[in-house]
Enzyme design. Sequence first.
Site, PDB file in Angstrom:
ATOM      1  N   ASN A  80       4.578  12.766  -1.942  1.00 53.43           N
ATOM      2  CA  ASN A  80       3.703  13.199  -0.860  1.00 53.43           C
ATOM      3  C   ASN A  80       4.548  13.343   0.405  1.00 53.43           C
ATOM      4  OD1 ASN A  80       1.771  13.511   1.097  1.00 53.43           O
ATOM      5  ND2 ASN A  80       0.786  11.520   0.796  1.00 53.43           N
ATOM      6  N   LYS A  82       3.711  14.507   3.183  1.00 46.77           N
ATOM      7  CA  LYS A  82       2.902  14.301   4.400  1.00 46.77           C
ATOM      8  C   LYS A  82       3.219  15.394   5.434  1.00 46.77           C
ATOM      9  CE  LYS A  82       2.566   9.473   3.247  1.00 46.77           C
ATOM     10  NZ  LYS A  82       2.390   8.099   3.675  1.00 46.77           N
ATOM     11  N   HIS A 164      -6.543   9.854   0.361  1.00 44.83           N
ATOM     12  CA  HIS A 164      -5.377   9.129   0.870  1.00 44.83           C
ATOM     13  C   HIS A 164      -5.787   8.286   2.084  1.00 44.83           C
ATOM     14  CE1 HIS A 164      -1.518   8.253   2.682  1.00 44.83           C
ATOM     15  NE2 HIS A 164      -1.004   8.453   1.483  1.00 44.83           N
ATOM     16  N   GLU A 166      -4.466   7.738   4.830  1.00 44.69           N
ATOM     17  CA  GLU A 166      -4.330   8.352   6.158  1.00 44.69           C
ATOM     18  C   GLU A 166      -5.512   9.267   6.451  1.00 44.69           C
ATOM     19  OE1 GLU A 166      -0.340   9.612   5.376  1.00 44.69           O
ATOM     20  OE2 GLU A 166       0.232   7.502   5.459  1.00 44.69           O
ATOM     21  N   GLU A 234      -3.051   2.521  -3.825  1.00 49.86           N
ATOM     22  CA  GLU A 234      -2.113   2.429  -2.713  1.00 49.86           C
ATOM     23  C   GLU A 234      -2.636   1.430  -1.685  1.00 49.86           C
ATOM     24  OE1 GLU A 234       0.384   6.189  -2.262  1.00 49.86           O
ATOM     25  OE2 GLU A 234      -1.536   6.685  -1.405  1.00 49.86           O
ATOM     26  N   GLY A 240       4.173   3.113   3.970  1.00 47.14           N
ATOM     27  CA  GLY A 240       5.041   3.417   5.102  1.00 47.14           C
ATOM     28  C   GLY A 240       5.532   2.191   5.853  1.00 47.14           C
ATOM     29  N   SER A 280       5.476   2.228  -0.268  1.00 44.74           N
ATOM     30  CA  SER A 280       6.872   1.797  -0.109  1.00 44.74           C
ATOM     31  C   SER A 280       7.655   1.746  -1.418  1.00 44.74           C
ATOM     32  CB  SER A 280       6.938   0.441   0.622  1.00 44.74           C
ATOM     33  OG  SER A 280       6.425   0.592   1.933  1.00 44.74           O
TER      34      SER A 280
HETATM   35  P1  PGA Z   1       5.189   5.516   1.358  1.00 44.39           P
HETATM   36  O1  PGA Z   1       3.853   6.358   1.279  1.00 44.39           O
HETATM   37  O2  PGA Z   1       5.903   5.673   0.051  1.00 44.39           O
HETATM   38  O3  PGA Z   1       5.976   6.124   2.515  1.00 44.39           O
HETATM   39  O4  PGA Z   1       4.815   4.103   1.620  1.00 44.39           O
HETATM   40  C1  PGA Z   1       3.107   6.383   0.096  1.00 44.39           C
HETATM   41  C2  PGA Z   1       1.906   7.267   0.250  1.00 44.39           C
HETATM   42  O5  PGA Z   1       1.350   7.342   1.356  1.00 44.39           O
HETATM   43  O6  PGA Z   1       1.477   7.918  -0.714  1.00 44.39           O
END
Ligand code: PGA
Length: 324
Positions: A80, A82, A164, A166, A234, A240, A280
Amino acid sequence: MAVTSTSLASQLSGPTSLSYCPNFSGLRRSCSKLETPHSISATQSLFQHLHSHLRLSSSAKPSRAVVAMVGTGKFFVGGNWKCNGTKESITKLVSDLNSAKLESDVDVVVAPPFVYLDLVKNSLTHRIDISSQNSWVGKGGAFTGEISVEQLKDIGAKWVILGHSERRHVIGEDDQFIGKKAAYALSEGLGVIACIGELLEEREAGKTFDVCYKQLKAFADAVPSWDNIVIAYEPVWAIGTGKVATPQQAQEVHVAVRDWLKNNVSAEVASKTRIIYGGSVNGGNSAELAKQEDIDGFLVGGASLKGPEFATIVNSVTAKKVAA
Ligand code: PGA
């Protein structure tokens, strides 16, 4: 000695040895249909056969000796991207991915920002499928700033990430809206990467399972079928932040998700649906996570922006094979 997927898959999906379990062709060790007396003996003989091909530890438990992975039998790794990248950096990333050596038995998907979808689709190896990071809830039309499922299909996208964290917690999408989006995308033939996961305060309050179940229920209430869905667990506190869930923490929730599917949808869906972990994940921790029985792949954010590291994560499927 690691075994190649082809030989393993053929051991497991051959018409004679596994006719009672036809959809299982990969590596997850679970298949409740095998508990009949007839199939137990078939299982034992299959296990003995596999034992000579796989590096199984002496602690491997014969009672869970069937080496089978859910669904298509394939590990699934999504990147992803983003809201990151420029034409220049994305061209470099695509070139790194095109030259990466990826294990064949993994479904690999990347989700570039909308504006670069077409560029990536036209320059990326066909080995890797394209996902969108979002889609409009229904047919396109007068919805300023939105991108429709029809448009995504038009440029060759195969998947969409929905739910997701976010979009839930920054943009404010709720369970019902996300469920409707999933139903519409599926009805038009896109696969859905359905994200769920708890906030840190929800985990600390002991509500992890409740939150995941509620989010799962919203998907289950809306979708007619789970055939084209991959669930991404997740935990929001891991996204992140560099704070990856331990393999045990992730496995615990993956098992709970699978049980929920079994109790609320069907045993078949519980067995077939791939449940991937996100938060992460990087080239250094993916192998340990991949060894967990119910982790069927990853959704990767930051580390998916680096081609070689993303390839390492994709190739962590080999740790699963040895662990099996
Ligand atoms: P990240 O994000 O690997 O940067 O923690 C994962 C995600 O949001 O799918």
